[in-house]
Design a protein around this motif. Sequence first.
Motif, PDB file in Angstrom:
ATOM      1  N   LYS A 136       3.252  -3.241  -1.194  1.00 14.31           N
ATOM      2  CA  LYS A 136       4.162  -2.246  -1.761  1.00 14.31           C
ATOM      3  C   LYS A 136       4.273  -2.466  -3.259  1.00 14.31           C
ATOM      4  CE  LYS A 136       6.967  -1.592   2.404  1.00 14.31           C
ATOM      5  NZ  LYS A 136       8.322  -1.634   2.989  1.00 14.31           N
ATOM      6  N   PRO A 137       3.711  -1.579  -4.078  1.00 17.28           N
ATOM      7  CA  PRO A 137       2.950  -0.383  -3.691  1.00 17.28           C
ATOM      8  C   PRO A 137       1.581  -0.772  -3.129  1.00 17.28           C
ATOM      9  CG  PRO A 137       2.800  -0.701  -6.047  1.00 17.28           C
ATOM     10  CD  PRO A 137       3.781  -1.723  -5.553  1.00 17.28           C
ATOM     11  N   PRO A 138       0.985   0.094  -2.305  1.00 14.38           N
ATOM     12  CA  PRO A 138      -0.327  -0.220  -1.737  1.00 14.38           C
ATOM     13  C   PRO A 138      -1.431  -0.126  -2.798  1.00 14.38           C
ATOM     14  CG  PRO A 138       0.346   1.983  -1.090  1.00 14.38           C
ATOM     15  CD  PRO A 138       1.497   1.393  -1.826  1.00 14.38           C
ATOM     16  N   LEU A 139      -1.842  -1.276  -3.304  1.00 15.01           N
ATOM     17  CA  LEU A 139      -2.855  -1.319  -4.356  1.00 15.01           C
ATOM     18  C   LEU A 139      -4.151  -1.912  -3.826  1.00 15.01           C
ATOM     19  CD1 LEU A 139      -0.739  -2.628  -7.384  1.00 15.01           C
ATOM     20  CD2 LEU A 139      -1.404  -0.268  -6.889  1.00 15.01           C
ATOM     21  N   ASP A 142     -17.314  11.733   8.684  1.00 12.21           N
ATOM     22  CA  ASP A 142     -17.990  10.943   9.702  1.00 12.21           C
ATOM     23  C   ASP A 142     -17.364   9.554   9.863  1.00 12.21           C
ATOM     24  OD1 ASP A 142     -20.940  12.601   9.814  1.00 12.21           O
ATOM     25  OD2 ASP A 142     -19.797  12.687   7.952  1.00 12.21           O
ATOM     26  N   CYS A 143     -16.696   9.062   8.837  1.00 12.27           N
ATOM     27  CA  CYS A 143     -16.114   7.718   8.862  1.00 12.27           C
ATOM     28  C   CYS A 143     -14.782   7.716   9.618  1.00 12.27           C
ATOM     29  CB  CYS A 143     -15.891   7.199   7.443  1.00 12.27           C
ATOM     30  SG  CYS A 143     -17.424   6.835   6.559  1.00 12.27           S
ATOM     31  N   PRO A 144     -14.478   6.641  10.342  1.00 13.61           N
ATOM     32  CA  PRO A 144     -13.228   6.573  11.087  1.00 13.61           C
ATOM     33  C   PRO A 144     -11.977   6.626  10.219  1.00 13.61           C
ATOM     34  CG  PRO A 144     -14.781   4.910  11.868  1.00 13.61           C
ATOM     35  CD  PRO A 144     -15.357   5.485  10.615  1.00 13.61           C
ATOM     36  N   LEU A 145     -12.042   6.046   9.021  1.00 13.15           N
ATOM     37  CA  LEU A 145     -10.861   5.943   8.169  1.00 13.15           C
ATOM     38  C   LEU A 145     -11.253   6.171   6.714  1.00 13.15           C
ATOM     39  CD1 LEU A 145      -7.859   5.066   8.918  1.00 13.15           C
ATOM     40  CD2 LEU A 145      -8.395   2.946   7.728  1.00 13.15           C
ATOM     41  N   SER A 146     -10.371   6.851   5.972  1.00  4.95           N
ATOM     42  CA  SER A 146     -10.607   7.123   4.558  1.00  4.95           C
ATOM     43  C   SER A 146      -9.314   6.903   3.777  1.00  4.95           C
ATOM     44  CB  SER A 146     -11.089   8.568   4.355  1.00  4.95           C
ATOM     45  OG  SER A 146     -12.270   8.828   5.101  1.00  4.95           O
ATOM     46  N   LEU A 147      -9.425   6.213   2.642  1.00  4.74           N
ATOM     47  CA  LEU A 147      -8.275   5.904   1.804  1.00  4.74           C
ATOM     48  C   LEU A 147      -8.429   6.580   0.451  1.00  4.74           C
ATOM     49  CD1 LEU A 147      -8.618   3.511   3.908  1.00  4.74           C
ATOM     50  CD2 LEU A 147      -7.459   2.074   2.252  1.00  4.74           C
ATOM     51  N   ALA A 148      -7.534   7.500   0.132  1.00  5.94           N
ATOM     52  CA  ALA A 148      -7.556   8.182  -1.162  1.00  5.94           C
ATOM     53  C   ALA A 148      -6.952   7.259  -2.212  1.00  5.94           C
ATOM     54  CB  ALA A 148      -6.768   9.480  -1.084  1.00  5.94           C
ATOM     55  N   HIS A 160     -19.695  -7.043 -13.097  1.00  4.06           N
ATOM     56  CA  HIS A 160     -18.980  -5.895 -12.546  1.00  4.06           C
ATOM     57  C   HIS A 160     -17.679  -5.635 -13.302  1.00  4.06           C
ATOM     58  CE1 HIS A 160     -21.723  -6.935  -9.311  1.00  4.06           C
ATOM     59  NE2 HIS A 160     -21.360  -5.881  -8.624  1.00  4.06           N
ATOM     60  N   ASP A 161     -17.229  -4.381 -13.234  1.00  2.00           N
ATOM     61  CA  ASP A 161     -15.910  -3.996 -13.729  1.00  2.00           C
ATOM     62  C   ASP A 161     -15.026  -3.666 -12.531  1.00  2.00           C
ATOM     63  OD1 ASP A 161     -17.007  -4.252 -16.220  1.00  2.00           O
ATOM     64  OD2 ASP A 161     -16.781  -2.135 -16.788  1.00  2.00           O
ATOM     65  N   MET A 162     -13.752  -4.064 -12.602  1.00  2.00           N
ATOM     66  CA  MET A 162     -12.831  -3.799 -11.507  1.00  2.00           C
ATOM     67  C   MET A 162     -12.011  -2.540 -11.762  1.00  2.00           C
ATOM     68  SD  MET A 162      -9.555  -6.025 -10.162  1.00  2.00           S
ATOM     69  CE  MET A 162     -10.470  -7.341  -9.375  1.00  2.00           C
ATOM     70  N   PHE A 163     -12.039  -1.623 -10.786  1.00  2.00           N
ATOM     71  CA  PHE A 163     -11.205  -0.428 -10.807  1.00  2.00           C
ATOM     72  C   PHE A 163      -9.949  -0.694  -9.984  1.00  2.00           C
ATOM     73  CE2 PHE A 163     -15.296   1.242 -11.949  1.00  2.00           C
ATOM     74  CZ  PHE A 163     -15.064   2.387 -12.698  1.00  2.00           C
ATOM     75  N   TRP A 164      -8.800  -0.732 -10.641  1.00  2.00           N
ATOM     76  CA  TRP A 164      -7.523  -0.868  -9.953  1.00  2.00           C
ATOM     77  C   TRP A 164      -7.096   0.511  -9.467  1.00  2.00           C
ATOM     78  CZ3 TRP A 164      -4.826  -5.724 -10.429  1.00  2.00           C
ATOM     79  CH2 TRP A 164      -5.427  -6.638 -11.304  1.00  2.00           C
ATOM     80  N   ALA A 165      -6.514   0.591  -8.264  1.00  2.00           N
ATOM     81  CA  ALA A 165      -6.116   1.901  -7.753  1.00  2.00           C
ATOM     82  C   ALA A 165      -4.968   1.791  -6.750  1.00  2.00           C
ATOM     83  CB  ALA A 165      -7.299   2.592  -7.092  1.00  2.00           C
ATOM     84  N   ARG A 166      -4.187   2.862  -6.691  1.00  2.00           N
ATOM     85  CA  ARG A 166      -3.097   2.964  -5.719  1.00  2.00           C
ATOM     86  C   ARG A 166      -3.558   3.868  -4.586  1.00  2.00           C
ATOM     87  NH1 ARG A 166       1.163   6.718  -5.905  1.00  2.00           N
ATOM     88  NH2 ARG A 166       0.554   7.150  -8.066  1.00  2.00           N
ATOM     89  N   ILE A 167      -3.335   3.443  -3.365  1.00  2.00           N
ATOM     90  CA  ILE A 167      -3.671   4.263  -2.199  1.00  2.00           C
ATOM     91  C   ILE A 167      -2.586   5.319  -2.039  1.00  2.00           C
ATOM     92  CG2 ILE A 167      -4.086   4.280   0.293  1.00  2.00           C
ATOM     93  CD1 ILE A 167      -4.933   1.314   0.010  1.00  2.00           C
TER      94      ILE A 167
END
Length: 205
Positions: A52-55, A123-129, A148-155
């Motif tokens: 919380k928050p879902p990151l 086609d995938c069982p689960l998808s996270l926006a 690599h570069d890291m992309f931080w994101a909130r679901i």
Amino acid sequence: MEIKNKEKDGADIFLAPGALLSPLPAVLVSCADESGKTDIVTVAWTGMLCTKPPLTYISLRPSRYSYGLILASGCFVINLPDESMARKTDFCGIYTGKKVDKFARCGFEKGYFENFAAPYIKDCPLSLACLMEKPEGIAKNPTPLGTHDMFWARIVSVRAKSGLIDKNGRLMLDKAKLMSYSHGEYFAAGRKLGRFGFSTDKKKK
């Protein structure tokens, strides 16, 4: 600090430092730029950062075609493929979206979250926006790390196939037949060993 001891010590062998955390999820990251151009890239460098928050995050090489699409739209979707999709998952990690329409070549059907640029893979069982977000204390998103570069994101939304929801509304990921990635190889999920907290259960008399 790098430990350089590579000599055998009893039953243990010390190896050079490397990215050997295993197993990892093998996911398909779908993305799109502002013009609607789409792509899919296979990613193993991903995981959860916070509840919380879902990151969450993904790490990509800047040379990947999908890197620019994600930067342009500021979002992506983490799709969890099942074991039947191993060959297509591998394909999406080998070929570049500059030359190959991976949705078309793999026969994947697109779906869309409301008001979200990046498509998900039906086609995938689960998808996270996932929406790019710069947490407090983070200077830059994506964050350069090395190769690599890291992309931080909130679901911001989660979509699941209807067959994975029981009559009580519980998500049954154990039925999804997800796969994992381990040091260059793909594996189907094994047998269940327990559930969170089972070590504290009182023994039945």
